[in-house]
Design an enzyme around this catalytic site. Structure first.
Site, PDB file in Angstrom:
ATOM      1  CB  THR A 393      -0.926  -0.031   1.259  1.00 55.95           C
ATOM      2  OG1 THR A 393      -1.698  -1.212   1.206  1.00 55.95           O
ATOM      3  CG2 THR A 393      -1.834   1.153   1.373  1.00 55.95           C
ATOM      4  CB  SER A 460     -10.127  -0.709   3.975  1.00 57.07           C
ATOM      5  OG  SER A 460      -8.852  -0.121   3.891  1.00 57.07           O
TER       6      SER A 460
HETATM    7  O1  DON Z   1      -7.211  -1.983   3.084  1.00 54.03           O
HETATM    8  C1  DON Z   1      -6.431  -2.342   3.971  1.00 54.03           C
HETATM    9  O2  DON Z   1      -6.565  -2.015   5.121  1.00 54.03           O
HETATM   10  C2  DON Z   1      -5.241  -3.201   3.626  1.00 54.03           C
HETATM   11  N1  DON Z   1      -5.511  -3.975   2.452  1.00 54.03           N
HETATM   12  C3  DON Z   1      -4.020  -2.331   3.459  1.00 54.03           C
HETATM   13  C4  DON Z   1      -2.767  -3.154   3.276  1.00 54.03           C
HETATM   14  C5  DON Z   1      -1.531  -2.411   3.600  1.00 54.03           C
HETATM   15  O3  DON Z   1      -1.549  -1.297   4.047  1.00 54.03           O
HETATM   16  C6  DON Z   1      -0.248  -3.092   3.393  1.00 54.03           C
HETATM   17  N2  DON Z   1       0.844  -2.153   3.715  1.00 54.03           N
HETATM   18  N3  DON Z   1       1.865  -2.084   3.940  1.00 54.03           N
END
Ligand code: DON
Length: 583
Positions: A393, A460
């Site tokens: 992300t 999320s």
């Molecule tokens: O939407 C969410 O909360 C997760 N899929 C986000 C994943 C994430 O932040 C991975 N990061 N380092």
């Protein structure tokens, strides 16, 4: 917070020999007119170019996202989803865009039942309908002024002429390859297209292409040309949509069921922001299907009952922040799911009296696992979801010369999404559907709010946020990647700025601490990146108060912009490859 820079100096002097003043740590960057902060210097440069040549924050985002999908492919891209908070300077209105991936029409609630996270992750079952291409178009249509084709120039040039593989990308490829039984028996990088693109190949050493290797991605360039010519329709229909569906349905591990009809039916949804009043500031972010604004808002709303002192790493503050985190995560895990499917007590969860009653549960010692409360308002009977791990992300913060502000967290969920690159198109697919609860019900049959349902969006933790001062003026744009730790990273960045008067870079440089209703996590200091502090002493002090404590990496990727009287102050996160641009 227009006085924040002055305040920061006063507060830091008050802290005596504050490590925040250490000159070897990253320092905030100030600009007069516009600013973009992303997790990659090439993406920041693309956004800066658009801003400098008269583009809005929405225009700049299109350029940033197309570059991020190329140079930080493990984190976000055309195959993923995003949430955006937009503040329009001309109208004074703030709105959010939900570009979250959706489950296919044929998804059933037992989709992941009995599967391990890894099995579900590295499969076609985890792929949701991407939202990011549509988000780029919607933001541009509603808030952009530059010609759409002009926004693809940087990404196209990089894809065609080449760019260097970053150390982060190479390290992440190697660490996933290391989880395979052997080079020939691969679950990670099982897809030959992704394997060829990211590695030296089985004949050489089966290792990642080393950091600094210049690579091109002609397939991605062709995809960008399709988007440039046909807009989002070129993604959601025709050959490209067919290729996405085919990649999912022919997954070498477990085939998925996403179809061209699912792609054609996708729509970004504009939703009202979820805002909380925090010590006279309005903190606005993304409501369901994200738990971000609710959980960040609950943490802040609970902390409002306390004097937080003057030390961002003080034992008392770390204790209070951990307890607020416990309480917020207890509610999040019970109540939050996609409000197109389940009733979530959004207003009740942020009700001042309710949050004061939650704050009253906090004592001098750790409360242990917090139970969910009963906020006012309607909700569906629901059972708590157990936490799962999430790790790809990126966060983008932009303020343009007109004062429009944009906060976007963009994702493909885990590192390299589900590990499949769409053959001939040069981008990775997401595994966002693993953000659903794998179990549809609790043992007694009570449904879980975040269970899989057809065309539903998984819950999320992403928390793109804009903070306003008492006059309704933008004062902070913030957000981070980090799975469910995003909530703590974002809340802490706001408290560091609002309560401790730190500038955005100082706010980011403070080591993280949080509690997701389990153990209290303390960040190991990183020389040259975070403040140094006596983590062992803090651990011991918290343990004496009954906290289970874990110490380790807490790899946020905060991108922060603060609006001050005479310009903009930016902070980037050097735990990742953060970069600030503008002038
Ligand atoms: O939407 C969410 O909360 C997760 N899929 C986000 C994943 C994430 O932040 C991975 N990061 N380092």
């Amino acid at each position: 917070m227009r006085r924040a820079v002055v305040l920061a100096v006063i507060v830091l002097l008050g802290l005596g020999a504050s490590p925040a003043l250490a000159e070897d740590l990253p320092q905030a960057v100030t600009t007069q007119r516009e600013m973009v902060v992303t997790a990659n210097p090439l993406a920041t440069a693309a956004g800066e170019h658009v801003l400098r040549t008269g583009g809005t924050a929405a225009d700049a985002f299109v350029a940033v996202q197309t570059v991020l999908g190329l140079v930080e492919p493990q984190s976000s891209g055309l195959g993923g989803g995003a949430f955006a908070v937009w503040h329009d300077a001309a109208t004074g209105e703030t709105t959010t865009y939900d570009a979250r991936e959706k489950a296919p029409m044929t998804a059933t609630e037992d989709r992941f039942l009995g599967l391990s996270f890894v099995t579900a992750w590295q499969s076609g079952l985890s792929v949701g309908v991407p939202g990011t291409p549509e988000l780029m178009e919607v933001l541009h249509d509603e808030h952009g002024t530059r010609p759409w084709p002009s926004l693809f120039t940087r990404a196209l040039a990089l894809a065609q002429d080449g760019f260097p593989v970053t150390a982060r990308t190479a390290d992440q490829v190697d660490s996933l390859l290391g989880l395979n039984p052997s080079c020939s028996d691969r679950l990670f990088f099982r897809d030959p297209v992704a394997f060829d693109y990211f590695t030296n190949g089985a004949e050489v050493d089966c290792a990642a292409k080393p950091a600094g290797t210049i690579i091109t991605n002609p397939d991605y360039a062709a995809t960008l040309k399709t988007l440039r010519k046909d807009g989002a329709e070129g993604f959601y229909t025709g050959d490209l949509a067919a290729a996405v569906a085919d990649a999912v349905q022919t997954d070498p591990a477990i085939p998925g069921d996403l179809t061209v009809e699912d792609l054609a039916a996708y729509e970004v949804v504009e939703r009202a922001p979820v805002c909380v009043d925090y010590r006279g500031h309005q903190v606005c972010g993304m409501g369901p299907p994200s738990s971000g604004a609710l959980a960040v808002g609950q943490i802040l709303g609970i902390l409002e009952s306390f004097d937080l002192g003057d030390d961002p790493l003080g034992e008392e503050f770390v204790h209070l922040f951990s307890q607020a985190g416990r309480l917020a995560f207890a509610d999040r895990n019970l109540y939050v799911g996609d409000t197109d499917f389940v009733t979530v007590p959004v207003e009740g969860m942020l009700d001042k009296d309710y949050l004061a009653s939650r704050a009253a549960l906090i004592t001098d010692v750790d409360m242990g696992t917090a139970a969910p409360g009963t906020p006012p308002g309607e909700f569906d009977p629901s059972a708590p979801q157990t936490e799962s791990t999430e790790s790809g992300t990126s966060h983008v913060s932009i303020v343009d010369r007109w004062g429009n502000a944009l906060s976007v967290t963009t994702t493909i969920e885990s590192s390299f999404g589900n590990g499949v690159m769409v053959d001939g198109y040069g981008f990775l697919l997401n595994n966002e559907l693993t953000d659903f609860s794998f179990a549809p019900t609790a043992g007694d049959g009570t449904p879980i709010a975040n269970r899989v349902q057809p065309q539903k969006r998984p819950r999320s933790s992403m928390s793109p946020t804009i903070v306003f001062d008492g006059d309704g003026e933008v004062e902070l744009v913030t957000g981070s990647p980090g799975g469910s730790s995003i909530i703590g990273y974002t809340a802490q960045s706001i408290v560091n700025a609002v309560d401790f008067g730190l500038d955005p870079q100082q706010a980011i440089n403070v080591p993280h601490h949080q509690n997701r209703n389990g153990s209290t996590n303390l960040e190991d200091p990183i020389p040259g990146v975070t403040w140094d502090y006596d983590v062992d002493a803090l651990k011991a002090a918290l343990e004496a108060r009954g906290h289970p404590v874990s110490v380790g990496a807490l790899t946020s990727g905060l991108s922060m912009i603060q609006v001050v009287d005479d310009g903009l102050v930016g902070g980037a996160d050097y735990r990742r490859d953060g970069a600030i641009g503008g002038r």
